[in-house]
Write a protein that holds these residues in place. Sequence first.
Motif, PDB file in Angstrom:
ATOM      1  N   ASP A 100       0.860  -1.188   0.000  1.00 40.42           N
ATOM      2  CA  ASP A 100       0.000   0.000   0.000  1.00 40.42           C
ATOM      3  C   ASP A 100       0.895   1.238   0.000  1.00 40.42           C
ATOM      4  O   ASP A 100       2.015   1.185   0.521  1.00 40.42           O
ATOM      5  N   PRO A 101       0.433   2.342  -0.558  1.00 38.89           N
ATOM      6  CA  PRO A 101       1.228   3.574  -0.459  1.00 38.89           C
ATOM      7  C   PRO A 101       1.471   4.020   0.983  1.00 38.89           C
ATOM      8  O   PRO A 101       2.459   4.710   1.257  1.00 38.89           O
ATOM      9  N   ASP A 102       0.583   3.654   1.890  1.00 39.14           N
ATOM     10  CA  ASP A 102       0.726   3.972   3.319  1.00 39.14           C
ATOM     11  C   ASP A 102       1.365   2.776   4.018  1.00 39.14           C
ATOM     12  O   ASP A 102       0.830   1.666   3.969  1.00 39.14           O
ATOM     13  N   LEU A 103       2.499   2.981   4.677  1.00 47.16           N
ATOM     14  CA  LEU A 103       3.214   1.870   5.307  1.00 47.16           C
ATOM     15  C   LEU A 103       2.391   1.211   6.410  1.00 47.16           C
ATOM     16  O   LEU A 103       2.461  -0.008   6.598  1.00 47.16           O
ATOM     17  N   ASP A 104       1.591   1.992   7.123  1.00 43.55           N
ATOM     18  CA  ASP A 104       0.717   1.403   8.146  1.00 43.55           C
ATOM     19  C   ASP A 104      -0.293   0.452   7.514  1.00 43.55           C
ATOM     20  O   ASP A 104      -0.536  -0.651   8.014  1.00 43.55           O
ATOM     21  N   VAL A 105      -0.884   0.866   6.403  1.00 45.71           N
ATOM     22  CA  VAL A 105      -1.874   0.021   5.726  1.00 45.71           C
ATOM     23  C   VAL A 105      -1.192  -1.204   5.126  1.00 45.71           C
ATOM     24  O   VAL A 105      -1.746  -2.316   5.156  1.00 45.71           O
ATOM     25  N   ALA A 106       0.008  -1.026   4.581  1.00 42.35           N
ATOM     26  CA  ALA A 106       0.749  -2.168   4.050  1.00 42.35           C
ATOM     27  C   ALA A 106       0.991  -3.203   5.147  1.00 42.35           C
ATOM     28  O   ALA A 106       0.858  -4.417   4.916  1.00 42.35           O
ATOM     29  N   THR A 107       1.319  -2.743   6.348  1.00 47.39           N
ATOM     30  CA  THR A 107       1.522  -3.659   7.473  1.00 47.39           C
ATOM     31  C   THR A 107       0.228  -4.377   7.822  1.00 47.39           C
ATOM     32  O   THR A 107       0.200  -5.594   8.052  1.00 47.39           O
ATOM     33  N   GLN A 108      -0.875  -3.631   7.878  1.00 48.76           N
ATOM     34  CA  GLN A 108      -2.166  -4.252   8.160  1.00 48.76           C
ATOM     35  C   GLN A 108      -2.521  -5.299   7.097  1.00 48.76           C
ATOM     36  O   GLN A 108      -3.007  -6.393   7.423  1.00 48.76           O
ATOM     37  N   ASN A 109      -2.269  -4.977   5.843  1.00 49.44           N
ATOM     38  CA  ASN A 109      -2.556  -5.935   4.771  1.00 49.44           C
ATOM     39  C   ASN A 109      -1.703  -7.188   4.902  1.00 49.44           C
ATOM     40  O   ASN A 109      -2.174  -8.302   4.621  1.00 49.44           O
ATOM     41  N   CYS A 110      -0.470  -7.023   5.327  1.00 47.49           N
ATOM     42  CA  CYS A 110       0.407  -8.182   5.517  1.00 47.49           C
ATOM     43  C   CYS A 110      -0.086  -9.045   6.668  1.00 47.49           C
ATOM     44  O   CYS A 110      -0.088 -10.282   6.581  1.00 47.49           O
ATOM     45  N   VAL A 111      -0.516  -8.417   7.758  1.00 50.36           N
ATOM     46  CA  VAL A 111      -1.050  -9.184   8.889  1.00 50.36           C
ATOM     47  C   VAL A 111      -2.295  -9.957   8.469  1.00 50.36           C
ATOM     48  O   VAL A 111      -2.457 -11.141   8.796  1.00 50.36           O
ATOM     49  N   ARG A 112      -3.184  -9.312   7.725  1.00 46.73           N
ATOM     50  CA  ARG A 112      -4.391 -10.010   7.254  1.00 46.73           C
ATOM     51  C   ARG A 112      -4.029 -11.184   6.347  1.00 46.73           C
ATOM     52  O   ARG A 112      -4.622 -12.273   6.447  1.00 46.73           O
TER      53      ARG A 112
END
Length: 364
Positions: free
Chosen positions: A303-315
Amino acid sequence: MTTRQGLPRSTPLDSAPLHTGTGVPSDATYLPSTGDHVLWGRLPCATDRAVLSVEPGEEVVVDTISHEGILEDQGRDPRAFFEPHGVDVLDDAVALAASGYARTFGVDGPHVVTGPIEVRGARPGDLLAMTLVDAQQRVPYGVVSNRHGRGALPGEYPLDGDVFSVFARAEGDTGVMTYGPQDERTVRFPLAPFLGIMGVAVAGDERPHTVPPGAHGGNLDINLLTAGATLYLPVQVAGALAYVGDPHFAQGGGEVALTAMEASLRATVRLDVVPREEAVAQFGELVGPLARTREYLVPTGLDPDLDVATQNCVRAAIGLLQARYGMDPRHAYAYLSAATDFDISQVVDVVKGVHARIRLADFA
């Protein structure tokens, strides 16, 4: 020599540069990085014609070209760019830079990709498994660049000018960079070559930019994808139309300056097809890239947002544990918090990346 994965590691260069065709086994399926076999700045789409067609399970020896030294802000003349360092330059890099290849600097991406390769029988819904069998140094040097206000600190670096490029030598399995007023100091670091770009063609008739990664793979820059590792990608078009590029000799997690030790590789890649039913049974419904090494399962988040990228990885990690090991999501979430490292793949490719390292041994 072995990697931390216990698998054969990449092959250091101990002779002359590996120009087109040099040192390729006579029985190999070989794809050189000549002008008719590469795209520069864009990735393949469904309307592109395959430059090679192989059966599932076949290994292909693929030459790749680093973009460092051939870009317009470096003069688009690799011989002149590397002349101060007294090194040989690859013939295919010289030919591509001088070819008049139609691209728009600053609009198209910097990367050169070799392909696409049709894998017969691959269909949308399947997974393409791309295994890096071996990564051979084509030259004993590479370049790290920070340019155009990009990287993790845009606006702060480069300190002056539009681009700052650092030359580094490869001495076997070690990278060597000199610094200081008269290059009187030396820093040495381990090499772990991998392909920053591994991917499949996207649906439709528009070629994607090479910089941002996505469900198609592309510029993932996951430094775990060294020799022996496999990247699984959801197939989007018939035949998959696989490609590789952006070769690295080394990269730290994050790739903060924009590029890593970019250097041309000759990669041996095995291309396998995992049918949809088997893929779902093994990994669940994948919507993005997943890697596997000898030690780890490696789900990803983008994701362009690193926080969202982390959330997507956790999911993605929770979904993988549910499908593969039957964990309910609450236990999967708890296990990931207790035992799994979430690493930054890169923060410099517009779409940022995070990947998790789930130990296979924990579920033995």
